[in-house]
Design an enzyme around this catalytic site. Structure first.
Site, PDB file in Angstrom:
ATOM      1  N   ASP A 192       0.837  -1.200   0.000  1.00 39.43           N
ATOM      2  CA  ASP A 192       0.000   0.000   0.000  1.00 39.43           C
ATOM      3  C   ASP A 192       0.870   1.248   0.000  1.00 39.43           C
ATOM      4  OD1 ASP A 192      -2.783   1.287   0.533  1.00 39.43           O
ATOM      5  OD2 ASP A 192      -1.482   2.149   2.072  1.00 39.43           O
ATOM      6  N   TYR A 251       3.187   9.671  -0.095  1.00 38.95           N
ATOM      7  CA  TYR A 251       4.306   8.988   0.559  1.00 38.95           C
ATOM      8  C   TYR A 251       5.625   9.198  -0.197  1.00 38.95           C
ATOM      9  CZ  TYR A 251       0.427   6.245   2.600  1.00 38.95           C
ATOM     10  OH  TYR A 251      -0.741   5.830   3.197  1.00 38.95           O
ATOM     11  N   LYS A 266      -2.544   6.206  -4.251  1.00 43.39           N
ATOM     12  CA  LYS A 266      -3.638   7.123  -3.934  1.00 43.39           C
ATOM     13  C   LYS A 266      -3.321   8.507  -4.475  1.00 43.39           C
ATOM     14  CE  LYS A 266      -3.688   4.857   0.604  1.00 43.39           C
ATOM     15  NZ  LYS A 266      -2.254   4.454   0.604  1.00 43.39           N
ATOM     16  N   HIS A 297      -7.417   9.809  -1.629  1.00 41.23           N
ATOM     17  CA  HIS A 297      -6.771   9.689  -0.328  1.00 41.23           C
ATOM     18  C   HIS A 297      -7.635  10.204   0.829  1.00 41.23           C
ATOM     19  CE1 HIS A 297      -2.440   9.331   1.380  1.00 41.23           C
ATOM     20  NE2 HIS A 297      -3.317   9.026   2.303  1.00 41.23           N
TER      21      HIS A 297
END
Length: 259
Positions: free
Chosen positions: A30, A35, A60, A93
């Protein structure tokens, strides 16, 4: 979708952790644009030698990219970072943006799915009200809603809504960000001869959720996967359920009430 995933939030250089996870059997990673490690995930998959189609990968789109054209561009940029031509799952998100932008973003994901760039689409940090917007607009419903979920923050209304509508619930922060000194957890570690993280992951799985534990330490990555050889009793599950503090139990970002 494998019922146990590997999270890579706050791990910018996550390729070694992903390789360690793949080595011990994880087949679900994930990630997210926020990120900034989609490229690291792709690198780990190529280095692993495991066929791409055997690994379920999520990313996302973050709210700074919401909108139809900007979301399509974000999906393509994610794929360029990742180094492959599709994601198994791509999520919105959060609901931070307002209804119009949320629906334009969702329409873009629907079209990216039609174009073969995404296999399935979903949301994260969405309440039932946000998902109802999608229904009322006439679009397909999300296949997944990823939310903060653990015994202290069970988000029961959202979970019940998702289950009633065939939406898989993924659990982020299933390890309560290391808040493992809860006396009940310590009691259960002795009873089941498992560590507190394993108890929490198993609790999530027995509720039908898909937990996404994260770690950069190979030994923890392995132990977090060793959760298929025991079962928490119904009585102990009920006791763990009693730890719920609702929204007050959240330990991280939990914007499910966004307007």
């Amino acid at each position: 979708m494998p019922i146990l995933g590997f999270g890579v939030f706050e791990n910018d250089e996550c390729a070694p952790a992903c390789l360690a996870a793949l080595k011990v059997g994880y087949r679900h990673i994930d990630s997210a644009r926020f990120y900034k490690n989609e490229a690291q995930v792709g690198l780990a998959i190529r280095q692993s030698g495991i066929p791409r189609e055997d690994i379920f990968v999520t990313s996302k789109v973050f709210h700074v990219d919401y909108g139809y054209e900007s979301t399509l561009a974000a999906v393509q940029d994610s794929l360029d970072n990742f180094g492959y031509d599709y994601f198994d799952l791509y999520l919105i998100h959060s609901a931070l943006s307002g209804k119009k932008a949320r629906l334009e973003t969702w329409r873009a994901l629907v079209d990216a799915k039609k174009a073969g760039k995404i296999r399935s689409i979903g949301v994260s940090n969405y309440s039932s009200r946000h998902i109802d917007e999608i229904r009322q607009a006439g679009y397909e419903l999300p296949s997944v809603n990823q939310i903060e979920l653990h015994p202290f923050c069970q988000q029961k209304p959202i979970v019940e809504y998702c289950k009633a509508n065939g939406i898989v619930v993924q659990a982020f922060s299933p390890l309560i960000r290391g808040r493992l000194d809860e006396p009940l957890l310590q009691e259960l570690t002795k009873k089941y001869n498992k560590d507190a993280a394993q108890i929490l992951i198993r609790w999530s799985m027995q509720h039908g959720h898909v937990p996404l534990p994260k770690s950069a330490r190979p030994e923890r990555i392995l132990s977090n996967s060793e959760v298929f050889d025991f079962e928490i009793s119904a009585e102990d599950m009920e006791t763990l359920d009693g730890l719920d503090q609702g929204a007050d139990g959240a330990v991280t970002w939990n914007p499910v009430d966004a307007p």
